[in-house]
Design an enzyme around this catalytic site. Structure first.
Site, PDB file in Angstrom:
ATOM      1  CB  CYS A   2      -8.289   1.964  -3.614  1.00 34.31           C
ATOM      2  SG  CYS A   2      -8.878   0.507  -4.232  1.00 34.31           S
ATOM      3  CE  LYS A 487      11.423  -8.134  -1.816  1.00 40.18           C
ATOM      4  NZ  LYS A 487      10.306  -8.740  -1.427  1.00 40.18           N
ATOM      5  CE  LYS A 605       5.947  -0.853   0.196  1.00 41.24           C
ATOM      6  NZ  LYS A 605       7.045  -1.989   0.097  1.00 41.24           N
TER       7      LYS A 605
END
Length: 610
Positions: A2, A487, A605
């Site tokens: 967040c 990936k 991320k």
């Protein structure tokens, strides 16, 4: 995970908060919201499911003027992605807050608060916090003390931003287990999950310590430690510019960051090496004395950083003779351990705020490891602050969720550590000088690899109708294959797995058919002949082969086999060189499939919660 932004200023803060949320989008989220104290001292709020642009469109139709406000991007943990679960959360129109983290005892608190007469408008764990603060305020407690008292009720991790209608010029913030930074302006002050959110308005920052609580007004900031004592925290000036996180000429951040790798590696090398050796002082004060006593290495990391650790294990054990163990942080935390004598505990993280890695570092101190060292891209991160030594990569901001330049600079940093520990364990000077020369060649090698972009882009068209892919590698190229598979699955949503090529006959060969592309990394090393045999096994079963091969390797394209020639490189740096073509492949496949390259679904991320 967040993202939090807050501001108290002499101007309307909604535009500042909205821009901050845009700069936090890379963290991963499913909804966004913003609340301000209006000119009539009332809380006004907008929330939206989906991207920040959805919230922006609402604000264009219904602006929220006000000089004190908080904003949030939510990544769902408790409760589905929805407007009702989006932050900020408000209690009875009096107090509003935003929260990053997880409250583990929220069910008990929710039950108690329901009995007290509170009604819940969301399924989140966060809502119990705002009700608890309201309860304190109802008892006549000051907002700062109300937040402090509430944190004593909470089990778990949190970073909070809190506003109250009775204090229209005051913002309260605190952190425990989740990152939070204060930005300092002139006649205005800010909070955010990281510095990137605030670069347009300030370059002066204070990084709160664990358990700190702070009050911000337009005129200043007061900080108190976990014991309630007034403290001063150092002010750091960021060298990043406001446009450091812009895409420039590139369509996506990920592509920009792939192309930034030669410069990022050059920056990471700068000042750390001479013409013949790595400087131990790169690891911090007292590093030489500490590292000279290391007799074993334990590496703990998550995701892509874990793959970096796996590659380095080959380097540590072959070049230094030291035993090296590598483990996923979330697994390491929950088992019993044998701690070797004089073992260096190494953590690797792009953000330095990964919850499991931080918890593993804390555990290592309890277990009695000799010393700890972090490899990280963020100098002010919790991981760096809590480690005995650190080596900072100089990758610069990495916005794309799929890590690229952070990974390759981590590998360079690990090469530094291998070289220094090798020197203390019998590596001769000539060998180290050769390895330093190989590292120096890396930026140029990667520039040459990037010239393969158009060829790989054309190759990607052959993956658009595929649902599965198999990656193969041997030795230190096996973790490279793992990273390539990660990936591809992260951003194209193709199911991809990696295997050691020698394990084909132990299961994966059953999957091979003309719908299962097989991607192999084939540097020109001592295992290449064995790899060729493995590839023949694939061909014999109708599999379509895509081989990234060293340009000096005698292997050519033919029906069913596509060979992409990769510039030759020294064996030590081959894992770094062969990583880049796999990044380009994943990127172009994702673009062709129309996925959200920079913000793939369900991913964040920085994983700041378990």
């Amino acid at each position: 995970m967040c993202g939090i932004v807050g501001a108290v200023a002499q101007r309307d803060v909604a535009p500042i908060l909205l821009e901050g949320l845009k700069r936090l989008e890379y963290r991963g989220y499913d909804s966004a919201g913003l609340a301000v104290i209006s000119e009539t001292d009332a809380i006004t709020r907008h929330r939206a499911l989906g991207k920040v642009r959805e919230l922006e469109q609402i604000l264009e139709q219904e602006p929220l003027p006000g000089k004190l406000g908080i904003a949030h991007t939510r990544w769902a943990t408790h409760g589905e992605p929805s407007v009702r679960n989006a932050h900020p959360h408000v209690c009875k129109g009096r107090v509003a807050l935003v929260h990053n983290g997880i409250i583990e005892n929220h069910e008990a608190l929710r039950q108690s608060q329901t009995q007290q007469g509170h009604s819940f408008s969301s399924d989140t764990d966060t809502e119990v916090i705002v009700h608890a603060i309201y309860n304190e305020l109802e008892q006549g407690v000051d907002l700062l003390d109300a937040v402090r008292n509430t944190t004593r009720l909470l089990d778990g991790a949190y970073a909070l931003g809190v506003i109250n209608t009775a204090d229209p010029g005051r913002l309260i913030t605190t952190r425990h287990g989740s990152p939070l930074v204060i930005g300092l302006g002139i006649g205005e002050n800010f909070i955010a999950s990281d510095v990137f959110a605030l670069l347009p308005v300030t370059q002066k920052f204070i990084f709160l310590e664990e358990g700190d609580i702070a009050e911000l007004t337009r005129l200043g900031v007061n900080i108190y430690d976990k014991d309630g004592k007034r403290v001063e925290r150092p002010i750091k000036e960021s060298g990043l510019s406001a446009d450091a996180v812009e895409r420039g000429e590139f369509r996506h951040y990920m592509m920009k960051e792939i192309y930034e790798q030669p410069r990022a590696i050059a920056d990471t090398l700068e000042g750390r090496i001479t013409s013949t050796k790595v400087l131990p002082s790169s690891f911090g004060l007292g590093a030489e004395a500490l590292l000279s006593e290391v007799k074993a290495v334990q590496i703990v990391a998550c995701g892509t950083s874990y793959h970096a650790g796996l590659i380095s294990r080959y380097w540590f054990e072959s070049l230094t003779g030291l035993p090296c163990n590598v483990e996923v942080a979330s697994e390491y935390r929950y088992r019993k351990h044998y701690v070797p004598k004089d073992c260096l505990f190494v953590t690797i993280s792009q953000s330095g705020e990964t919850a499991d890695t931080l918890a593993a570092l804390k555990l290592s101190k309890e277990l009695g490891y000799a010393k700890s060292l972090s490899i990280c891209n963020v100098p002010e991160s919790s991981l760096v602050r809590e480690s005995d030594l650190s080596l900072l990569t100089h990758a610069g901001p990495e916005i794309g969720v799929a890590s690229t330049k952070a990974f390759t600079t981590q590998l360079v940093a690990l090469l530094f550590l291998v070289s220094v520990l090798g020197r203390y364990n019998g590596m001769d000077e000539k060998a180290e000088a050769g390895r330093v020369e190989a590292m120096r060649s890396l930026p140029g090698k990667l520039e040459s690899v990037l010239e393969l972009d158009e060829e790989i882009k054309a190759l990607a068209e052959r993956f658009t109708d595929k649902n599965h892919a198999l990656f193969l590698g041997r030795g230190d190229q096996y973790p490279v294959a793992m990273e390539g598979a990660l990936k591809l699955k992260e951003i194209s949503y193709i199911h991809a797995e990696a295997y050691p090529a020698g394990e084909l006959k132990h299961g994966p060969l059953a999957l091979i058919d003309n719908e299962m592309p097989v991607i192999a990394v084939a540097p020109n090393n001592q295992l290449v002949e064995k790899l060729k045999s493995n590839l023949e096994e694939v061909r014999a079963r109708g599999g379509e082969l895509f081989i990234f091969a060293d340009e000096r390797l005698e292997i050519e394209s033919e029906p069913g086999v596509t060979v992409i020639k990769v510039p030759h490189s020294d064996g030590l740096i081959q894992p770094i060189v062969f990583t880049v073509p796999l990044q380009l492949l994943a990127y172009h496949v994702a673009v062709l499939k129309g996925t959200d390259v920079d913000q793939p679904r369900n991913l964040a991320k920085s994983v700041t919660v378990e």
